[in-house]
Design an enzyme around this catalytic site. Sequence first.
Site, mmCIF file in Angstrom:
data_model
loop_
_atom_site.group_PDB
_atom_site.id
_atom_site.type_symbol
_atom_site.label_atom_id
_atom_site.label_comp_id
_atom_site.label_asym_id
_atom_site.label_seq_id
_atom_site.Cartn_x
_atom_site.Cartn_y
_atom_site.Cartn_z
ATOM 1 C CE1 TYR A 280 -4.109 -8.230 -3.612
ATOM 2 C CE2 TYR A 280 -6.324 -8.600 -4.440
ATOM 3 C CZ TYR A 280 -5.355 -7.749 -3.969
ATOM 4 O OH TYR A 280 -5.623 -6.407 -3.858
ATOM 5 C CB THR B 208 -7.665 21.319 -14.672
ATOM 6 O OG1 THR B 208 -7.235 20.157 -15.395
ATOM 7 C CG2 THR B 208 -6.888 22.532 -15.150
ATOM 8 C CB SER C 280 -0.879 -0.007 1.250
ATOM 9 O OG SER C 280 -1.470 1.262 1.453
ATOM 10 C CB SER D 199 -3.548 20.029 -16.259
ATOM 11 O OG SER D 199 -3.069 20.613 -15.070
#
EC number: 3.5.1.23
Length: 679
Positions: free
Chosen positions: A479, A618, A254, A615
């Site tokens: 997994y 934004t 994580s 971007s």
Amino acid sequence: HYLLGVGRADCTGPVAEIPLMGYANPDQVGGGLLTHLYSRAFIVADLDDSRRVVFVSADIGMVSQRVRLEVLKKLKSKYGDLYRQDNIILSGTHTHSGPAGYFQYTLFWITSKGLIRPSLNAIVNGIVKSIDIAHQNMKRGKLFINRGNVENSQINRSPFSYLENPASERSRYSSDTDKEMVMLKMVDENGQELGLISWFAVHPVSMNNTNRLVNSDNVGYASYLFEQEKNKGMLPGEGSFVAAFASSNLGDVSPNTKGPFCVNTGESCNNPQSTCPVGGAMMCMAMGPGTDMFDSTRIIGQNIYLKARDLYEKASQEVTGPLSSAHQWVNMSDVSVELNATHMVKTCKPALGHSFAAGTIDGVGGLNFTQGSVEGDPFWDEIRDQLLGKPSNETKACHKPKPILFSTGEMTRPHPWHPDIVDVQIAAIGSLAIVAVPGEFTTMSGRRLREAVKREFASHGTPRMDVVIAGLCNVYTHYITTYEEYQVQRYEAASTIYGPHTLSAYIQLYRGLARAIATNTVQDLPRGPEPPVFNIGNVTLVPPLVADRVPVNKTFGDVLQEVRQQYRVREVVEVTFVGANPRNSAENATEHNFLTVESYANISESWYAVQNDASWDTRFYWTKGLFGRSNVTIEWHIPHGTEPGVYRIRYFGHYRKKLPNNRAVSIPFEGTSSAFEIT
């Protein structure tokens, strides 16, 4: 020398009303855009062009079997036998903030609310287009490899599982995560920089399951920073330099480095059950290093970028040697594994354990099946009878000690819930072996696999191979934990769908591929059983597109809430427009730009774009109202270093209009804010 080609193409898809893929949280539905998603393709060919290897990293949760099969079909019709299942690796970065709906197996079909064609098409077309661009721009060049550790960017999110691995094995490693980044740098023969691939094990879950904006998370931000630096003066998503930050054995890794805390009380919940005294596991969430999820994404992404830049600048070890690739389809529900001379074990039909529904500290369980709420919904009606299916005694015994929640391998209506046929694949570029794995290997599983492949190469006369794991490739199988981790059945183990011997089976299979490459006998490998393609109808829970409408005396693109006249750097410019459903725009084009930030140039007396919707500064929010009305709010978080001057924000959309003949059309419109000054 090799022939090298790189390409990047948009694969964002619809940014509204589509569930986001990753946390399996039905409430987490797209509602706007933070950044675009891209497919990044890299082609390496021999100088005599007898052999090719293609590596693609796409900003998506994972590559699904459906995506892969459709990509292969398109490439075959374009290029014949040049690009095949053995020499193309498709890898997902594992962002949890991309649109879902590109799966054919029923379990994912449920969490995605169906097979969503616009979403699937955007990914398939984006991947193919990125390969096309790389294919058209092949030039002579060189490859360099480098490796180094990334600090302060990961924790193991199931440390109690990791500790089940033998002490003698753990003592060989300094950490319970793999900190090493491996980087491949590409330059042409004139020294022009082409791009890079970085492999590093971390979950792109800095953005948590409350996020509604489509984005590429921490590794996507690293790509963004690298490409912005190398494609000077270009808007995001433009320019020829391509930087891919690809996934690796990130199963138990994580980026939320502060670790797990109880949301309600603030105390640590770093315990074997990840549970809180009040509110239980639902309250246990891991926190990133930042002040909020955007800030955490930025910090982790920047750490990864800075290490990559350092490795890139110092890379001097050249990669040379022949190209080869090996691939097999395998029925993973029925592999016999030879543990040693006397002991044989088997994999199982796929099944998910109880802890699967609990989720992880990065995103707690979202699959809350509540009774009674499925009435009268054709989508759930078709499958609710399945939920009554009991796992067979054989499957129960095979998966022990996993308590089975969903015996997906025995659930076949309306289509199988999980894959049986899985891709295993290795591509070798000189001394670099890229091991393409169909899911999320944990830290220790990845270490065992890399070591086994490296040993196999060495024992057949190819010593000192650099072995790197590329994650989330070709088909998604959840997994892969070690046998020891499997015994304690945390989330990753409960999601190891082919049973306790899954890892041993993969190690056996990948050793077989490595042996074939090392002994030049790839042509003798059996192809294996071809995966199925299901004919899935268009039943989805995505709301149908309706005609867009405007408030009284307003028109599309009108400003509802205006900008201020003046702002300072680091402040947030915000403007709200009369909007329309962003899905209208995605239906029309693969690459739609919803907004620009424009600066006024006094000299030429004209406006020019300085930012777009790709971007990171934004944010594009879409808010659905009643009766076809909606609003769009655009934020610009003015970055440090922005030139003072006059600016404006523009919004580009499409509204859907019903014609008299009952057909519908999408009509483009735009809106523009007032000018504002940055001082």
